[in-house]
Enzyme design. Structure first.
Site, mmCIF file in Angstrom:
data_model
loop_
_atom_site.group_PDB
_atom_site.id
_atom_site.type_symbol
_atom_site.label_atom_id
_atom_site.label_comp_id
_atom_site.label_asym_id
_atom_site.label_seq_id
_atom_site.Cartn_x
_atom_site.Cartn_y
_atom_site.Cartn_z
ATOM 1 N N LYS A 66 47.122 -76.163 -35.758
ATOM 2 C CA LYS A 66 46.808 -76.269 -34.319
ATOM 3 C C LYS A 66 45.507 -75.524 -34.003
ATOM 4 C CE LYS A 66 48.816 -73.312 -31.315
ATOM 5 N NZ LYS A 66 47.873 -72.579 -30.434
ATOM 6 N N ASN A 67 45.393 -74.291 -34.536
ATOM 7 C CA ASN A 67 44.250 -73.459 -34.149
ATOM 8 C C ASN A 67 42.961 -73.808 -34.873
ATOM 9 O OD1 ASN A 67 45.875 -72.275 -32.293
ATOM 10 N ND2 ASN A 67 46.184 -70.370 -33.419
ATOM 11 N N ASP A 113 50.149 -63.704 -34.793
ATOM 12 C CA ASP A 113 50.940 -64.912 -34.523
ATOM 13 C C ASP A 113 52.201 -65.002 -35.372
ATOM 14 O OD1 ASP A 113 48.112 -67.153 -33.891
ATOM 15 O OD2 ASP A 113 49.049 -65.568 -32.717
ATOM 16 N N ARG A 168 54.157 -76.931 -27.979
ATOM 17 C CA ARG A 168 52.705 -76.708 -28.010
ATOM 18 C C ARG A 168 52.218 -76.485 -29.430
ATOM 19 N NH1 ARG A 168 50.717 -72.065 -24.547
ATOM 20 N NH2 ARG A 168 48.846 -72.880 -25.532
ATOM 21 N N CYS A 182 47.902 -65.020 -19.571
ATOM 22 C CA CYS A 182 49.061 -65.788 -20.028
ATOM 23 C C CYS A 182 50.143 -64.747 -20.346
ATOM 24 C CB CYS A 182 48.713 -66.621 -21.256
ATOM 25 S SG CYS A 182 48.538 -65.645 -22.722
ATOM 26 N N ARG A 230 43.746 -61.743 -21.618
ATOM 27 C CA ARG A 230 42.946 -62.732 -22.363
ATOM 28 C C ARG A 230 41.547 -62.937 -21.748
ATOM 29 N NH1 ARG A 230 46.719 -65.991 -25.182
ATOM 30 N NH2 ARG A 230 45.018 -66.545 -26.596
HETATM 31 C C1 EPZ Z 1 43.236 -67.071 -30.962
HETATM 32 O O1 EPZ Z 1 43.305 -66.728 -29.600
HETATM 33 C C2 EPZ Z 1 44.452 -67.937 -31.244
HETATM 34 N N1 EPZ Z 1 44.375 -69.153 -30.441
HETATM 35 C C3 EPZ Z 1 45.730 -67.161 -30.915
HETATM 36 O O2 EPZ Z 1 46.833 -67.977 -31.280
HETATM 37 C C4 EPZ Z 1 45.752 -65.892 -31.780
HETATM 38 O O3 EPZ Z 1 46.888 -65.132 -31.439
HETATM 39 C C5 EPZ Z 1 44.481 -65.070 -31.528
HETATM 40 O O4 EPZ Z 1 43.311 -65.886 -31.783
HETATM 41 C C6 EPZ Z 1 44.404 -63.844 -32.433
HETATM 42 O O5 EPZ Z 1 44.456 -64.243 -33.767
HETATM 43 C C7 EPZ Z 1 43.549 -70.155 -30.841
HETATM 44 O O6 EPZ Z 1 42.874 -70.056 -31.852
HETATM 45 C C8 EPZ Z 1 43.529 -71.394 -29.988
HETATM 46 P P1 EPZ Z 1 41.102 -63.452 -29.496
HETATM 47 P P2 EPZ Z 1 42.032 -66.024 -28.879
HETATM 48 O O7 EPZ Z 1 39.967 -63.836 -28.617
HETATM 49 O O8 EPZ Z 1 40.785 -66.481 -29.495
HETATM 50 C C9 EPZ Z 1 40.468 -59.670 -26.730
HETATM 51 C C10 EPZ Z 1 48.915 -69.010 -30.974
HETATM 52 O O9 EPZ Z 1 50.053 -68.545 -30.845
HETATM 53 N N2 EPZ Z 1 39.293 -60.390 -26.202
HETATM 54 O O10 EPZ Z 1 40.876 -63.341 -30.968
HETATM 55 O O11 EPZ Z 1 42.214 -66.177 -27.409
HETATM 56 C C11 EPZ Z 1 41.774 -60.354 -26.353
HETATM 57 O O12 EPZ Z 1 42.219 -59.915 -25.092
HETATM 58 C C12 EPZ Z 1 47.753 -68.376 -30.231
HETATM 59 O O13 EPZ Z 1 48.623 -70.002 -31.701
HETATM 60 C C13 EPZ Z 1 38.471 -59.735 -25.276
HETATM 61 O O14 EPZ Z 1 38.723 -58.611 -24.878
HETATM 62 O O15 EPZ Z 1 42.274 -64.504 -29.269
HETATM 63 C C14 EPZ Z 1 42.696 -59.914 -27.465
HETATM 64 O O16 EPZ Z 1 43.208 -58.630 -27.154
HETATM 65 C C15 EPZ Z 1 48.208 -67.228 -29.351
HETATM 66 N N3 EPZ Z 1 37.385 -60.396 -24.795
HETATM 67 C C16 EPZ Z 1 41.774 -59.802 -28.679
HETATM 68 O O17 EPZ Z 1 40.441 -59.747 -28.151
HETATM 69 C C17 EPZ Z 1 37.062 -61.677 -25.210
HETATM 70 O O18 EPZ Z 1 36.042 -62.231 -24.751
HETATM 71 C C18 EPZ Z 1 41.853 -60.956 -29.666
HETATM 72 O O19 EPZ Z 1 41.761 -62.144 -28.895
HETATM 73 C C19 EPZ Z 1 37.914 -62.306 -26.148
HETATM 74 C C20 EPZ Z 1 39.011 -61.639 -26.630
#
Ligand code: EPZ
Length: 428
Positions: A22-23, A305, A397, A115, A120
């Site tokens: 998915k990701n 995850d 999802r 969410c 996020r």
């Molecule tokens: C991706 O989300 C995945 N989703 C998530 O999978 C996964 O849990 C996550 O990466 C971490 O591995 C997809 O790839 C579609 P991040 P993403 O940006 O990119 C902070 C699932 O269950 N952050 O790596 O949204 C954020 O708050 C989903 O399949 C900022 O502060 O995660 C978090 O604490 C859930 N500012 C951390 O970084 C930003 O601009 C990591 O988030 C971006 C992120």
């Protein structure tokens, strides 16, 4: 709304085919925007999130034709907007930002909002794109971006954000000059995106490591052969935990052991047997579940995850385990529901102490987010008696054909309608 009904206690045995990730599918679908023409993608998983992404492409003027090979025509982009009604359903729609800016020089994307698992924010996405010359304004819950000409830049992210890295990468490939992204996310799905972009004529090096170099090009073309999406490591990991938690033996076909290394280390430490090959991973358990301490981390660390799924397993360990969640601020939503199934878990901030119990007992529980729902399915598969999981649209999802795949390894599981009894469960 649908529910999932499980009569637990059956050791699950057999083979599970792993679907496309998915990701990886979600950023790949957005990446088609930067290369005008007809793209062909094989093994696109049938998931609600993928459907949402395809309808977003349709909304901007890029129709898709479903089938064993999905065809997406990005010859024309009529709109440069990712509207609220789509983004609120799936925050990954924010991945439209980079590609629309690269293709059209403008983008209007609804702010995704928070969410269940956290706030996020997308500040890193915006900062990285600003480094490439983009300008942004926030208005009415939307981020409005524009750029005259993307220019390469050297940047370092504050944290290795997965979709942040992907958004920046999908713009940098069409920037004038070279870009270096330091402290980039190194997840396999980022590596896959880099490989896909290179198949369109981009010049990306180091995707899947902490430092990515991009040599900007003037244009990209759609991939000629159908792109085969890498297997979903989180789906595979979830079924391997199903073997562990039920004392069964499951072989995941089309799985990459190297993408699951930290999860397999934990399963071995928890008392499971593990066998791996070029394209399969097998896990079984004969003896007791032993406690293991886990701290989630960006790849190649233990994936956040998989945290909820391992918590379900460790709730049956013969001792206490400590699980520390370092990525998201609210990713213990499954704990309250696991307690209803008889687990004993204490929370202190981002640390969960899981005191193993001899058995879980079935109950009606509520899904709250994708991986929390998976954790409840796993607990229900092990619990004595019947478990009903409500609001399983969360599961749809991210898990393709979940009930069918579980029945394929012997689970007594049935989808049903909330409020209507399921009398007869189709046994395997
Ligand atoms: C991706 O989300 C995945 N989703 C998530 O999978 C996964 O849990 C996550 O990466 C971490 O591995 C997809 O790839 C579609 P991040 P993403 O940006 O990119 C902070 C699932 O269950 N952050 O790596 O949204 C954020 O708050 C989903 O399949 C900022 O502060 O995660 C978090 O604490 C859930 N500012 C951390 O970084 C930003 O601009 C990591 O988030 C971006 C992120």
């Amino acid at each position: 709304m649908d529910k999932l009904v499980i009569d637990g206690g059956v050791p699950l045995k057999g083979t599970v085919p792993v679907s496309g990730a998915k990701n990886a599918a979600l950023p790949l679908l957005m990446a088609t925007i930067v290369a005008p023409g007809e793209h062909r993608i094989a093994n696109l998983p049938e998931l609600a999130d993928v459907e949402s992404m395809l309808s977003l492409l349709g909304r901007i003027g890029c129709p898709s034709l479903m089938g064993p090979i999905v065809r997406i025509d990005t010859s024309r982009v009529a709109w440069c907007e990712a509207p609220y009604d789509l983004v609120r359903k799936m925050r990954a729609s924010v991945l439209a930002l980079g590609p629309l800016l690269a293709r059209c020089g403008e983008a209007h994307v609804s702010l995704p909002g928070g969410c269940a698992i956290g706030v996020r924010p997308i500040d890193q996405h915006l900062r990285g794109l600003e480094a490439l010359g983009c300008e942004f304004q926030m208005d009415n819950g939307y981020v409005h971006g524009k750029v005259k000409a993307l220019k390469g830049a050297h940047m370092r992210l504050d944290m290795p954000t997965v979709t942040g890295t992907e958004n920046i990468l999908m713009a940098a490939v069409l920037a004038h000059g070279d870009t270096t992204i330091e402290n980039a996310a190194a997840e396999p799905e980022v590596e896959e995106l880099g490989a896909f972009l290179n198949s369109l004529g981009a010049k990306v090096e180091g995707a899947g490591t902490a430092t990515i170099h991009v040599q900007g090009v003037t244009s990209l073309v759609p991939a000629t052969r159908p792109w085969h999406i890498l297997p979903d490591r989180i789906e595979a990991g979830t079924y391997l935990v199903a073997a562990a938690i039920t004392g069964g033996d499951i072989r995941c076909e089309n799985a990459r052991a190297d993408h699951l290394a930290p999860v397999l280390d934990v399963l071995r430490a928890a008392g499971c047997g593990v066998e791996t090959g070029d394209d399969f991973v097998r896990v079984w358990r004969n003896g007791p579940v032993t406690p293991v301490d886990i701290t989630t981390a960006p790849h190649p660390g233990f994936p956040t995850d998989m945290q909820a799924q391992l918590m379900a397993l460790l709730s049956l360990a013969n001792g206490s385990s400590q699980i520390r969640e370092t990525i998201f601020e609210n990713r213990f939503m499954h704990v309250a529901e696991l307690l209803r199934l008889g687990a004993r878990i204490d929370i202190n901030g981002n640390l969960a102490t899981v005191h193993g119990v001899p058995e879980l007992s079935g109950a009606t529980v509520m899904a709250t987010d994708l991986r929390a729902s998976a954790s409840l399915v796993l607990a229900g598969l092990a619990a004595r008696g019947r478990t009903e999981i409500l609001r399983i649209y969360h599961l749809d999802r991210g898990y393709e054909h979940l009930a069918e795949k579980l029945r394929g390894v012997g689970a007594n599981v049935q989808r049903g309608q909330e409020g209507r009894p399921v009398t007869h469960i189709v046994s395997a």
